[in-house]
Design a protein around this motif. Structure first.
Motif, PDB file in Angstrom:
ATOM      1  N   VAL A 121      -2.592  -4.259   8.406  1.00  0.00           N
ATOM      2  CA  VAL A 121      -2.893  -2.936   7.857  1.00  0.00           C
ATOM      3  C   VAL A 121      -3.196  -3.053   6.367  1.00  0.00           C
ATOM      4  N   GLN A 136      -6.664  -2.130   4.543  1.00  0.00           N
ATOM      5  CA  GLN A 136      -6.661  -1.194   3.427  1.00  0.00           C
ATOM      6  C   GLN A 136      -7.389  -1.802   2.221  1.00  0.00           C
ATOM      7  N   GLU A 147      -7.336   6.011   3.555  1.00  0.00           N
ATOM      8  CA  GLU A 147      -5.950   5.983   3.070  1.00  0.00           C
ATOM      9  C   GLU A 147      -5.082   6.909   3.897  1.00  0.00           C
ATOM     10  N   LEU A 166      -4.409   5.344   7.225  1.00  0.00           N
ATOM     11  CA  LEU A 166      -3.585   4.135   7.211  1.00  0.00           C
ATOM     12  C   LEU A 166      -2.148   4.392   6.757  1.00  0.00           C
TER      13      LEU A 166
END
Length: 167
Positions: free
Chosen positions: A87, A91, A117, A120
């Motif tokens: 993750v 990102q 954003e 996530l």
């Protein structure tokens, strides 16, 4: 002026109440853990010299199985860490793409990056919570295994005392 003062007092009271509530929750968790430890010790002392019942033996075996699963190369924690790392990489990659797309005017950065954003962040938070929960479960399992070991040791000592011949 009175309304502003009243709002200020209410705000201060609300904040102090939140602090007191958080402290009370922390103390309650601490006291619950201490009570559980005390009850475990008391039960060990009370049952000293008695054999384990079949359901207790099954519970002991199940706890040992769970401990083996949790401790098998820390597979569950490793899996959660790997997911969290993926993750973070996604990102970072999305930030790089957004900065590359919106390099001149900055138009791409404001529309795409916050969207990604926001998608996530819940995943990251969920993974962090799961990692904390797994660590807590592992710690609790170890603690209970220690208690089971103490119970087994006490039973073994009692069996040795009972089976020792009297001269």
């Amino acid at each position: 002026i009175i309304t502003k003062k009243l709002e200020s007092l209410m705000h201060r009271h609300h904040n102090s109440t939140l602090v007191k509530l958080a402290e009370a929750r922390r103390r309650q968790v601490d006291l619950t853990q201490r009570l559980l430890e005390f009850m475990t010790t008391l039960q060990i002392l009370r049952l000293r010299g008695q054999m384990l019942r079949p359901e207790e033996e099954m519970l002991r075996v199940r706890i040992e199985q769970i401990d083996r699963i949790l401790n098998s190369n820390d597979s569950l924690q490793q899996c959660l860490s790997d997911l969290q790392n993926k993750v973070y990489r996604l990102q970072a990659r999305s930030r790089q793409r957004a900065s590359g797309i919106g390099g001149g005017g900055g138009g791409g950065t404001t529309t795409q990056d916050p969207e990604l954003e926001s998608q996530l962040n819940p995943i990251i938070n969920a993974l962090a919570d799961q990692q904390k929960a797994t660590a807590y479960l592992t710690e609790t399992t170890h603690k209970y295994l220690d208690s089971v070991a103490k119970i087994e040791q006490e039973l073994a000592d009692r069996r040795a005392e009972v089976s020792r011949p009297i001269y």
